[in-house]
Design a protein around this motif. Structure first.
Motif, PDB file in Angstrom:
ATOM      1  N   LYS A   1       2.484  18.757  21.565  1.00  0.00           N
ATOM      2  CA  LYS A   1       2.331  17.401  21.008  1.00  0.00           C
ATOM      3  C   LYS A   1       1.088  16.711  21.542  1.00  0.00           C
ATOM      4  CE  LYS A   1       7.267  16.594  20.115  1.00  0.00           C
ATOM      5  NZ  LYS A   1       8.378  15.621  20.163  1.00  0.00           N
TER       6      LYS A   1
ATOM      7  N   ASN B   1      -1.309  22.465  11.951  1.00  0.00           N
ATOM      8  CA  ASN B   1       0.145  22.415  11.790  1.00  0.00           C
ATOM      9  C   ASN B   1       0.757  23.755  12.159  1.00  0.00           C
ATOM     10  OD1 ASN B   1       0.465  24.088   9.124  1.00  0.00           O
ATOM     11  ND2 ASN B   1      -1.344  22.791   8.938  1.00  0.00           N
TER      12      ASN B   1
ATOM     13  N   ALA C   1      22.015   9.857   9.360  1.00  0.00           N
ATOM     14  CA  ALA C   1      20.718  10.294   9.913  1.00  0.00           C
ATOM     15  C   ALA C   1      20.446   9.623  11.259  1.00  0.00           C
ATOM     16  CB  ALA C   1      19.598   9.957   8.934  1.00  0.00           C
TER      17      ALA C   1
ATOM     18  N   ARG D   1      19.631  15.041   9.203  1.00  0.00           N
ATOM     19  CA  ARG D   1      18.360  14.321   9.267  1.00  0.00           C
ATOM     20  C   ARG D   1      17.910  14.009   7.845  1.00  0.00           C
ATOM     21  NH1 ARG D   1      13.830  16.175  13.664  1.00  0.00           N
ATOM     22  NH2 ARG D   1      14.785  15.152  15.447  1.00  0.00           N
ATOM     23  N   LEU D   2      17.166  12.921   7.677  1.00  0.00           N
ATOM     24  CA  LEU D   2      16.608  12.622   6.365  1.00  0.00           C
ATOM     25  C   LEU D   2      15.426  13.547   6.130  1.00  0.00           C
ATOM     26  CD1 LEU D   2      16.419   8.764   5.826  1.00  0.00           C
ATOM     27  CD2 LEU D   2      18.113  10.389   4.968  1.00  0.00           C
ATOM     28  N   MET D   3      15.632  14.590   5.328  1.00  0.00           N
ATOM     29  CA  MET D   3      14.535  15.522   5.079  1.00  0.00           C
ATOM     30  C   MET D   3      13.441  14.820   4.293  1.00  0.00           C
ATOM     31  SD  MET D   3      15.789  17.726   6.798  1.00  0.00           S
ATOM     32  CE  MET D   3      14.720  19.127   6.712  1.00  0.00           C
TER      33      MET D   3
ATOM     34  N   PHE E   1      11.346  12.912   5.758  1.00  0.00           N
ATOM     35  CA  PHE E   1      10.965  11.736   6.565  1.00  0.00           C
ATOM     36  C   PHE E   1      10.456  12.170   7.930  1.00  0.00           C
ATOM     37  CE2 PHE E   1      11.913   7.417   5.091  1.00  0.00           C
ATOM     38  CZ  PHE E   1      12.389   7.709   3.826  1.00  0.00           C
TER      39      PHE E   1
ATOM     40  N   LYS F   1       1.967   8.327  11.745  1.00  0.00           N
ATOM     41  CA  LYS F   1       2.905   7.357  12.338  1.00  0.00           C
ATOM     42  C   LYS F   1       2.913   6.040  11.593  1.00  0.00           C
ATOM     43  CE  LYS F   1       4.238  10.404  15.239  1.00  0.00           C
ATOM     44  NZ  LYS F   1       5.472  11.148  14.838  1.00  0.00           N
TER      45      LYS F   1
ATOM     46  N   ARG G   1      10.864   4.516  15.220  1.00  0.00           N
ATOM     47  CA  ARG G   1      10.410   5.902  15.424  1.00  0.00           C
ATOM     48  C   ARG G   1       9.296   6.305  14.465  1.00  0.00           C
ATOM     49  NH1 ARG G   1      15.395   5.037  16.693  1.00  0.00           N
ATOM     50  NH2 ARG G   1      16.352   6.060  18.528  1.00  0.00           N
TER      51      ARG G   1
ATOM     52  N   ASN H   1       7.132  11.758   4.091  1.00  0.00           N
ATOM     53  CA  ASN H   1       5.972  12.640   4.243  1.00  0.00           C
ATOM     54  C   ASN H   1       5.698  13.366   2.935  1.00  0.00           C
ATOM     55  OD1 ASN H   1       7.680  15.012   4.091  1.00  0.00           O
ATOM     56  ND2 ASN H   1       8.325  14.535   6.183  1.00  0.00           N
TER      57      ASN H   1
HETATM   58  C1  SDX Z   1       5.322  19.229   7.060  1.00  0.00           C
HETATM   59  O1  SDX Z   1       2.349  19.243  10.965  1.00  0.00           O
HETATM   60  C2  SDX Z   1       2.013  19.117   9.745  1.00  0.00           C
HETATM   61  O2  SDX Z   1       0.931  18.709   9.407  1.00  0.00           O
HETATM   62  C3  SDX Z   1       3.105  19.534   8.756  1.00  0.00           C
HETATM   63  C4  SDX Z   1       2.819  19.231   7.303  1.00  0.00           C
HETATM   64  C5  SDX Z   1       1.638  20.026   6.761  1.00  0.00           C
HETATM   65  O3  SDX Z   1       1.013  19.558   5.811  1.00  0.00           O
HETATM   66  O4  SDX Z   1       1.443  21.188   7.254  1.00  0.00           O
HETATM   67  O5  SDX Z   1       2.550  17.837   7.146  1.00  0.00           O
HETATM   68  C6  SDX Z   1       4.028  19.591   6.436  1.00  0.00           C
HETATM   69  O6  SDX Z   1       5.881  20.020   7.766  1.00  0.00           O
HETATM   70  C7  SDX Z   1       5.864  17.840   6.863  1.00  0.00           C
HETATM   71  C8  SDX Z   1       7.182  17.582   7.687  1.00  0.00           C
HETATM   72  C9  SDX Z   1       8.338  18.139   6.836  1.00  0.00           C
HETATM   73  N1  SDX Z   1       9.605  18.118   7.617  1.00  0.00           N
HETATM   74  C10 SDX Z   1      10.610  17.299   7.345  1.00  0.00           C
HETATM   75  O7  SDX Z   1      10.555  16.412   6.475  1.00  0.00           O
HETATM   76  C11 SDX Z   1      11.870  17.538   8.182  1.00  0.00           C
HETATM   77  C12 SDX Z   1      12.450  16.207   8.682  1.00  0.00           C
HETATM   78  N2  SDX Z   1      11.531  15.624   9.702  1.00  0.00           N
HETATM   79  C13 SDX Z   1      11.650  16.087  11.013  1.00  0.00           C
HETATM   80  O8  SDX Z   1      12.590  16.970  11.433  1.00  0.00           O
HETATM   81  C14 SDX Z   1      10.658  15.565  12.016  1.00  0.00           C
HETATM   82  O9  SDX Z   1      10.319  14.287  11.683  1.00  0.00           O
HETATM   83  C15 SDX Z   1       9.406  16.408  12.183  1.00  0.00           C
HETATM   84  C16 SDX Z   1       9.770  17.821  12.469  1.00  0.00           C
HETATM   85  C17 SDX Z   1       8.589  16.353  10.929  1.00  0.00           C
HETATM   86  C18 SDX Z   1       8.576  15.841  13.324  1.00  0.00           C
HETATM   87  O10 SDX Z   1       9.311  15.971  14.465  1.00  0.00           O
HETATM   88  P1  SDX Z   1       8.734  15.542  15.898  1.00  0.00           P
HETATM   89  O11 SDX Z   1       7.355  14.999  15.797  1.00  0.00           O
HETATM   90  O12 SDX Z   1       8.959  16.678  16.846  1.00  0.00           O
HETATM   91  O13 SDX Z   1       9.652  14.328  16.257  1.00  0.00           O
HETATM   92  P2  SDX Z   1      11.042  14.439  16.943  1.00  0.00           P
HETATM   93  O14 SDX Z   1      11.842  15.543  16.314  1.00  0.00           O
HETATM   94  O15 SDX Z   1      10.812  14.485  18.408  1.00  0.00           O
HETATM   95  O16 SDX Z   1      11.717  13.046  16.509  1.00  0.00           O
HETATM   96  C19 SDX Z   1      11.367  11.832  17.193  1.00  0.00           C
HETATM   97  C20 SDX Z   1      12.584  10.933  16.981  1.00  0.00           C
HETATM   98  C21 SDX Z   1      13.900  11.592  17.411  1.00  0.00           C
HETATM   99  O17 SDX Z   1      14.810  10.559  17.769  1.00  0.00           O
HETATM  100  P3  SDX Z   1      14.970  10.136  19.347  1.00  0.00           P
HETATM  101  O18 SDX Z   1      15.322  11.444  20.078  1.00  0.00           O
HETATM  102  O19 SDX Z   1      13.623   9.583  19.766  1.00  0.00           O
HETATM  103  O20 SDX Z   1      16.080   9.127  19.380  1.00  0.00           O
HETATM  104  O21 SDX Z   1      12.740  10.649  15.583  1.00  0.00           O
HETATM  105  C22 SDX Z   1      14.004  11.196  15.130  1.00  0.00           C
HETATM  106  C23 SDX Z   1      14.416  12.222  16.147  1.00  0.00           C
HETATM  107  O22 SDX Z   1      15.824  12.380  16.154  1.00  0.00           O
HETATM  108  N3  SDX Z   1      13.716  11.804  13.826  1.00  0.00           N
HETATM  109  C24 SDX Z   1      14.498  11.689  12.757  1.00  0.00           C
HETATM  110  C25 SDX Z   1      13.821  12.373  11.731  1.00  0.00           C
HETATM  111  N4  SDX Z   1      12.676  12.876  12.197  1.00  0.00           N
HETATM  112  C26 SDX Z   1      12.614  12.514  13.502  1.00  0.00           C
HETATM  113  N5  SDX Z   1      15.689  11.074  12.565  1.00  0.00           N
HETATM  114  C27 SDX Z   1      16.214  11.174  11.309  1.00  0.00           C
HETATM  115  N6  SDX Z   1      15.608  11.814  10.267  1.00  0.00           N
HETATM  116  C28 SDX Z   1      14.421  12.422  10.442  1.00  0.00           C
HETATM  117  N7  SDX Z   1      13.815  13.046   9.425  1.00  0.00           N
END
Ligand code: SDX
Length: 429
Positions: free
Chosen positions: A48, A234, A294, A302-304, A306, A312, A358, A363
């Protein structure tokens, strides 16, 4: 005068050089850390805070929602360029001249066929085979038909031929995996169609009927592929670079990238978004209930679509795709209840303190699936579409790594297992 970072360790001060990029990004160079500190390394699960390389391909600013390929904004490219123009730009560094574009397009057009023997591979897969598993295997299998490509240090002309073959054949392999899953006969590429038209024709034409090109669909697909073309380091791109750093050939490196993209936290999210929206729809459409799930730490839901590691505030691609989504569904007269749920989900989440705290915003994957669904792409093929769009970026990053003679990637670790212990015979265990 470039900056110096100072590290105080056991009474000794170590000076670490700071490098600065053309957009004023700064990185502390720890290339000599382990040697100068007697063994100290850094640790950063998920990387990160860790940069793996310097790159001139894509610039993104997560705080301000900026994304540029070789300096050109995605807003301009998505509006004015063709996907092959953007592929050329990302891979070779400049937008093609008229002549370069003609030569590139002619080469791609004339490499769209895959070896007839590969049809037997498709027929061996079960109908329910996930197309990402088929695609990853087929791309690696391409290397067996071009053994000369395995010597990845060959001249640039040979590597260019491999690049053109990959860009030309990926849509054919993707469409044929779909036709195989439907147990329909494959449709061959047509040289008089452009890149997107050709893919749609191979997907939806039948022996009994030609595919009628719908310009709205072609325009939307062109825009979607451009928006996916590259995204700096990525997960899947870092995979391509790491595999390529061992001097594995380009086919094998891209195959590994496809496998990494498959994950639902990465490129697999676009399929997961539609499945989530369908789940909410089938559950009566109670968006508040699912937003609560979520947020509930005891619930794995999780909200896919998002959240994002880098963006950010907002994902600029999602902003463009959301507008395209409205346009495509309106022009096609599609009234998809999932779109209404998606828009309500977005509204509820963006007003909710949990998501705002958060920095969780829609996305690139949140709306793309709705467009793919509207143009008839089956849900399991959504991440295949992402692969077709991302291929130029994977190729460009692999090529840049080779041209910069980067070393084989080999991270360190901190060991946390048993200290040394003697073997115990089985009778005494
Ligand atoms: C892509 O990297 C890239 O550039 C990727 C991409 C590309 O073009 O190549 O942009 C394509 O992969 C887009 C992302 C697609 N994925 C999703 O939509 C899956 C859902 N999102 C996540 O699982 C998550 O947001 C990530 C994987 C995208 C990012 O995860 P991070 O940066 O490791 O963040 P994290 O998991 O540490 O979350 C931080 C906080 C946590 O809560 P706390 O522990 O702080 O209380 O945010 C929460 C998480 O629980 N959180 C979510 C969430 N995503 C993060 N809570 C609910 N729903 C979500 N989607």
């Amino acid at each position: 005068m470039s900056e110096i970072a100072k590290l105080e360790l056991n009474g000794t001060t170590y000076e670490l050089p700071v490098i600065e990029g053309t957009e004023n990004e700064k990185g502390i160079d720890i290339g000599k850390l382990r040697g100068s500190t007697g063994g100290y390394i850094t640790i950063d699960p998920g990387f990160k805070n860790t940069g793996s390389t310097k790159s001139a391909i894509t610039y993104l600013d997560g705080e301000n929602g900026i994304l540029r390929y070789r300096g050109y904004s995605i807003e301009e490219l998505a509006e004015k360029a063709s996907f092959l123009e953007v592929a050329y730009l990302v891979i070779y560094g400049e937008l093609p001249t008229t002549e370069q574009n003609e030569v590139f397009t002619h080469s791609i057009t004339n490499h769209t066929l895959v070896h007839e023997d590969m049809k037997q591979f498709f027929e061996a897969y079960p109908a329910k085979a996930h197309p990402m598993g088929v695609l990853s295997s087929m791309v690696c299998s391409l290397s067996t038909f071009y053994p000369e490509s395995l010597d990845q240090d060959r001249d640039e002309e040979a590597i260019d031929l491999t690049i053109h073959r990959l860009i030309a054949k990926l849509p054919t392999l993707a469409a044929w995996s779909y036709k195989n899953s439907m147990r329909h006969p494959v449709v061959y590429p047509q040289n008089d169609l452009d890149y997107c038209e050709n893919f749609l024709s191979m997907m939806f034409a039948m022996p009994t009927s030609e595919y009628k090109v719908d310009r709205t669909v072609v325009t939307a697909l062109n825009k979607l592929l451009i928006l996916h073309a590259d995204h700096e380091q990525n997960c899947s791109t870092s995979t391509v670079r790491l595999v390529g750093s061992s001097h594995a050939n380009l086919y094998a490196s891209i195959s590994a990238g496809i496998s990494a993209l498959w994950g639902p936290l990465h490129g697999g999210a676009n399929q997961a978004v539609i499945e989530m929206l369908e789940q909410i729809h089938n559950d009566g459409g109670d968006v508040d209930k699912w937003v609560a799930k979520a947020k509930d730490k005891s619930d794995s839901f999780r909200l896919m679509g998002f959240g994002h590691r880098v963006y950010k505030n907002f994902d600029p691609r999602a902003t463009i795709i959301k507008v395209a989504c409205d346009d495509v569904l309106d022009k096609m007269g599609v009234d998809d209840p999932l779109l209404a749920i998606a828009k309500k989900l977005e509204k509820v989440a963006l007003e909710d303190e949990y998501f705002k705290a958060r920095n969780l915003y829609p996305n690139v994957d949140f709306y793309s699936g709705i467009i793919y669904k509207a143009i008839g792409i089956p849900t399991e093929m959504f991440t295949v579409m992402f692969s077709i769009g991302r291929l130029p970026g994977w190729i460009a990053q692999w090529k840049e790594m080779r041209e910069n003679n980067e070393p084989i990637g080999r991270p360190r670790q901190i060991y946390t297992g048993y200290n040394v212990r003697d073997y115990v015979s089985i009778e005494k265990r």
